[in-house]
Each structure stands twice: as structure tokens, then as C-alpha cells.
Design a protein around this motif. Structure first.
Motif, short mmCIF file in Angstrom:
data_model
loop_
_atom_site.label_atom_id
_atom_site.label_comp_id
_atom_site.label_asym_id
_atom_site.label_seq_id
_atom_site.Cartn_x
_atom_site.Cartn_y
_atom_site.Cartn_z
N SER A 1 0.83 -1.20 0.00
CA SER A 1 0.00 0.00 0.00
C SER A 1 0.87 1.26 0.00
CB SER A 1 -0.93 0.00 1.22
OG SER A 1 -1.85 -1.06 1.15
N GLN A 2 1.96 1.22 0.76
CA GLN A 2 2.88 2.35 0.76
C GLN A 2 3.44 2.60 -0.63
OE1 GLN A 2 6.04 2.36 3.69
NE2 GLN A 2 4.77 1.32 5.21
N THR A 3 3.85 1.53 -1.31
CA THR A 3 4.43 1.66 -2.65
C THR A 3 3.41 2.21 -3.64
OG1 THR A 3 5.98 -0.15 -2.23
CG2 THR A 3 5.56 0.41 -4.53
N LEU A 4 2.19 1.70 -3.58
CA LEU A 4 1.15 2.19 -4.48
C LEU A 4 0.88 3.67 -4.25
CD1 LEU A 4 -1.37 -0.81 -4.37
CD2 LEU A 4 -0.08 -0.03 -6.37
N LEU A 5 0.84 4.08 -2.99
CA LEU A 5 0.58 5.48 -2.68
C LEU A 5 1.74 6.36 -3.12
CD1 LEU A 5 -1.52 7.35 -1.41
CD2 LEU A 5 -0.38 7.05 0.79
N TYR A 6 2.96 5.87 -2.92
CA TYR A 6 4.14 6.60 -3.40
C TYR A 6 4.09 6.76 -4.91
CZ TYR A 6 9.05 7.54 -4.53
OH TYR A 6 10.22 8.08 -5.03
N ASP A 7 3.80 5.68 -5.62
CA ASP A 7 3.74 5.73 -7.08
C ASP A 7 2.64 6.66 -7.56
OD1 ASP A 7 5.85 3.97 -7.24
OD2 ASP A 7 4.60 2.21 -7.64
N PHE A 8 1.52 6.69 -6.85
CA PHE A 8 0.45 7.64 -7.16
C PHE A 8 0.99 9.07 -7.10
CE2 PHE A 8 -2.49 10.54 -4.83
CZ PHE A 8 -3.32 10.89 -5.89
N GLY A 9 1.69 9.40 -6.02
CA GLY A 9 2.23 10.75 -5.86
C GLY A 9 3.26 11.11 -6.90
N ALA B 1 -10.90 12.20 -1.06
CA ALA B 1 -10.19 13.47 -0.86
C ALA B 1 -8.97 13.56 -1.76
CB ALA B 1 -9.80 13.61 0.61
N LEU B 2 -8.24 12.46 -1.91
CA LEU B 2 -7.06 12.46 -2.76
C LEU B 2 -7.44 12.59 -4.24
CD1 LEU B 2 -4.80 9.80 -1.00
CD2 LEU B 2 -4.27 12.23 -1.35
N PHE B 3 -8.49 11.90 -4.66
CA PHE B 3 -8.96 12.05 -6.04
C PHE B 3 -9.41 13.49 -6.29
CE2 PHE B 3 -9.70 7.31 -6.41
CZ PHE B 3 -8.89 7.14 -7.52
N PHE C 1 0.41 10.06 -17.62
CA PHE C 1 0.89 9.96 -16.24
C PHE C 1 -0.24 10.18 -15.23
CE2 PHE C 1 4.95 10.59 -18.43
CZ PHE C 1 5.70 9.59 -17.82
N THR C 2 -1.21 11.00 -15.59
CA THR C 2 -2.37 11.17 -14.72
C THR C 2 -3.13 9.85 -14.59
OG1 THR C 2 -2.61 13.48 -15.44
CG2 THR C 2 -4.50 12.48 -14.34
N THR C 3 -3.31 9.17 -15.70
CA THR C 3 -4.01 7.87 -15.68
C THR C 3 -3.26 6.86 -14.83
OG1 THR C 3 -4.96 8.26 -17.87
CG2 THR C 3 -4.85 5.97 -17.12
N ILE C 4 -1.94 6.80 -14.99
CA ILE C 4 -1.15 5.87 -14.18
C ILE C 4 -1.32 6.19 -12.70
CG2 ILE C 4 1.20 5.11 -13.60
CD1 ILE C 4 1.95 5.69 -16.54
N ALA C 5 -1.28 7.48 -12.36
CA ALA C 5 -1.44 7.89 -10.96
C ALA C 5 -2.77 7.41 -10.40
CB ALA C 5 -1.32 9.40 -10.84
N TYR C 6 -3.84 7.65 -11.14
CA TYR C 6 -5.17 7.27 -10.66
C TYR C 6 -5.31 5.76 -10.55
CZ TYR C 6 -6.87 12.09 -11.17
OH TYR C 6 -7.07 13.43 -11.03
N GLU C 7 -4.68 5.04 -11.44
CA GLU C 7 -4.72 3.57 -11.36
C GLU C 7 -4.04 3.07 -10.09
OE1 GLU C 7 -2.89 2.39 -15.00
OE2 GLU C 7 -4.76 2.50 -16.17
N LYS C 8 -2.93 3.70 -9.73
CA LYS C 8 -2.21 3.30 -8.51
C LYS C 8 -3.07 3.55 -7.27
CE LYS C 8 1.67 2.14 -10.56
NZ LYS C 8 2.17 0.74 -10.56
N LEU C 9 -3.73 4.70 -7.23
CA LEU C 9 -4.58 5.01 -6.08
C LEU C 9 -5.77 4.05 -6.02
CD1 LEU C 9 -5.19 6.82 -3.67
CD2 LEU C 9 -6.28 8.46 -5.24
N THR C 10 -6.32 3.72 -7.17
CA THR C 10 -7.46 2.80 -7.22
C THR C 10 -7.09 1.42 -6.67
OG1 THR C 10 -8.38 3.95 -9.14
CG2 THR C 10 -9.16 1.71 -8.74
#
Length: 325
Positions: free
Chosen positions: A191-199, A312-314, A292-301
Motif C-alpha cells: 500500500s505504501q508503494t502504491l501510494l508513493y507511485d500515485f504521488g 479526498a485524494l482524487f 501519467f495522470t491515468t497511471i497515478a489514478y490507477e495506482k490510487l485505485t
């Protein structure tokens, strides 16, 4: 966004309690000054939002980490402004302009030390992981700044090199902020990695959006001079893509324009925009931003928490990516 405003208020209250002595005056006054030139404070806000995503009860415990991120960010701004010989920061004189280079260097150093003092206030069992992430990110930001300066001396910069530079200089700090919050909240490593990659991916998209807005944004709402990057010959995603596609004939015009300033060629900005239009550069840049926006949103999802906790993050992300068109 209600949660965002609550976190912003909590951070501001915490920041107002920060201990910056009154003497030596020329060491601490510049620190108070740079921190008073507050923007949206996105980075410390992301720390708190990252913590809340996994455990809302620990948000207060994440405040020192959020302060560490904000102190480091402003330390880097002080030093970057010296290197760029920048006269203004957020519409006000830069620290080195208001005082001098030596004061700015030392105050920046002190602010970095203050960042580590804040990290020491975090939950003791979380400090090793926070330090490792913070130190790794800090070095990456320095690497990104050096690459950016190196690019000024290079005639050609590839798209890959440019994306990697903005990832290091700008984006990793967003990922770091979010992951620090997740660490304080005790999130699992995936979860940490996914959130980092989102950012990180959101940060890349944000910078690409900034490049686009510098040329195509609304001058009344963008808050910066339109075409400023063109006038300073900055290697943005638009410029990099143009270099990849330009014909030998148009290359001659590009080289001519790069040697001109606003006085010698008053139409420099318009002529560069004309070259961008000829090769449909705006469309290509928007494609990269959206990728890159799409990749970010996929990571958060992908993060395994309730969907409503991600709202809130979305919402913040949408606001960042659809600003001042």
C-alpha cells in the motif's frame, strides 16, 4: 474540500508553534519569511492525507513529518533561487535578494536541520523507515536539480531524460510526502508503494501541465508570464518534443530564435508557438500529461481501502490537474 481545509488548518496551527529563536536574527528571520510566503502547502497536506487514508486516528502524529516535508521543500527553494538568480518567489523578493547569498545559504541549511528535528518527534518505531525514505528522497531532489542545471548546457535533451529529471526534482517529494503519512499510519509495504507511485506519477503530470500552461494558459489565472519558458529557452516537454520532430529547415529558425531575446526579437514567443502548432506539439504534450495522470489514478485505485477514503485524494488531484486552463 472539507477534509483538506481541516488538515490545512491543523498544519498551520502546528507550524505557528514552531520554535524559531529571535537571534541570530539573520539566521531565523529569513526562515520565518520564506515560510510566510505560503503557497497551497500541498506537500505537508499530502502527509496528513496519506496518514488518514489508512488510519484517521494518527493524523496528529503525522504533523511533525508534514513539517519536515515543508521545511525541506522551502530549504530547497531558498537554495534553488540562489542558483537560478531568481529575484522573486511567489511574487515577493527571494531570500537571497532580500538579504544576501550568504544569509540565504545558511538559513537554508538551518531549515534543513529543522526538518530532521521534526522527524525526531515522530513515533519512535516509525523513525527508521521515515529517515530512510526522507534521506533517499532528499538526495534524489538534489540529483534532479543537478540534471536540470546540466540541461541548460546541453543542446539536446531526450524526452526520457526530461521526464526523469522532473521525477527527481519535483515528483519524488510528493510521493515521499504521501508515503510518510502511510508509514506513520502503519500501512503495509504494498500500500505504501502504491501510494508513493500515485504521488510520483501525479507530480510528473502536474509538471507537464505546468509546461503546457506556460504557453497555452490563461494569463489572468495562471499567475505567471505566458511564454516565460520560451523567453528563457527552458527545456520543457514542449521544447523537447519539438526538437525530436523538427525538420532541418525549421531547425534553422529554431536556432535563430534561441539566440534572441524579447528586445532583439519581439515576436519570439509567437514564432515559437507557431513552430509548436506546425508539429502539433500541444497535443503530444497533453497526451503525456494524461498518460501519467491515468497511471497515478490507477495506482490510487489499487490501494485496498474503502473507496470513500480515497475521495479526498482524487478530489485534490482533479483540482491540481484542471487548474487555470
Amino acid at each position: 474540500m472539507f477534509q483538506e481545509s481541516v488538515h490545512a488548518k491543523a498544519f498551520q496551527n502546528y507550524l505557528e508553534k514552531a520554535d524559531f529563536p529571535h537571534t541570530p536574527q539573520h539566521l531565523y528571520d529569513p526562515i520565518r519569511y520564506i515560510l510566510s510566503l505560503s503557497g497551497k502547502r500541498i506537500r505537508p497536506l499530502l502527509v496528513l492525507m496519506g496518514a488518514e487514508l489508512f488510519d484517521s486516528s494518527v493524523v496528529e502524529q503525522a504533523l511533525p513529518a508534514s513539517a519536515a516535508i515543508e521545511f525541506f521543500h522551502n530549504f530547497s527553494l531558498i537554495h534553488d533561487d540562489i542558483m537560478d538568480v531568481a529575484p522573486l518567489r511567489r511574487g515577493k523578493p527571494t531570500v537571497h535578494q532580500k538579504w544576501n547569498d550568504n544569509v540565504a545559504i545558511l538559513s537554508g541549511d538551518a531549515l534543513l536541520i529543522k526538518a530532521y528535528q521534526e522527524l525526531a518527534k515522530c513515533p519512535i518505531d516509525k523513525i527508521p523507515a521515515l529517515l530512510h525514505l526522507f534521506n533517499t528522497t532528499s538526495l534524489e531532489v538534489c540529483e534532479g536539480q543537478q540534471f536540470d542545471m546540466d540541461f541548460e548546457e546541453r543542446a539536446q535533451v531526450s524526452e526520457t531524460a526530461y521526464i526523469d529529471m522532473i521525477r527527481l526534482k519535483t515528483s519524488v517529494l510528493l510521493g515521499c510526502a504521501l508515503q510518510m503519512g502511510a508509514i506513520v499510519a502503519g500501512a503495509d509495504e504494498r500500500s505504501q508503494t502504491l501510494l508513493y507511485d500515485f504521488g510520483v506519477n501525479l507530480g510528473i503530470a502536474f509538471q507537464l501541465q505546468d509546461d503546457i500552461l506556460d504557453v497555452y494558459g490563461n494569463p489572468k489565472s495562471f499567475g505567471k508570464q505566458i511564454g516565460g519558458d520560451i523567453l528563457s529557452n527552458k527545456k520543457t516537454i514542449l521544447f523537447v518534443k519539438l526538437q525530436e520532430l523538427i525538420s532541418p529547415t525549421d531547425q534553422e529558425e529554431l536556432e535563430y530564435l534561441l539566440k534572441q531575446n524579447i528586445d532583439s526579437e519581439p515576436e519570439k514567443v509567437d514564432k515559437m508557438i507557431g513552430l509548436y502548432a506546425k508539429y502539433d506539439i500541444q497535443t503530444l504534450a497533453i497526451y503525456q500529461k494524461e498518460k501519467f495522470t491515468t497511471i497515478a489514478y490507477e495506482k490510487l485505485t489499487e490501494i485496498q481501502v474503502e473507496a470513500d477514503k480515497k475521495e479526498a485524494l482524487f478530489s485534490l488531484s482533479d483540482a491540481l490537474m484542471h487548474r487555470v486552463q
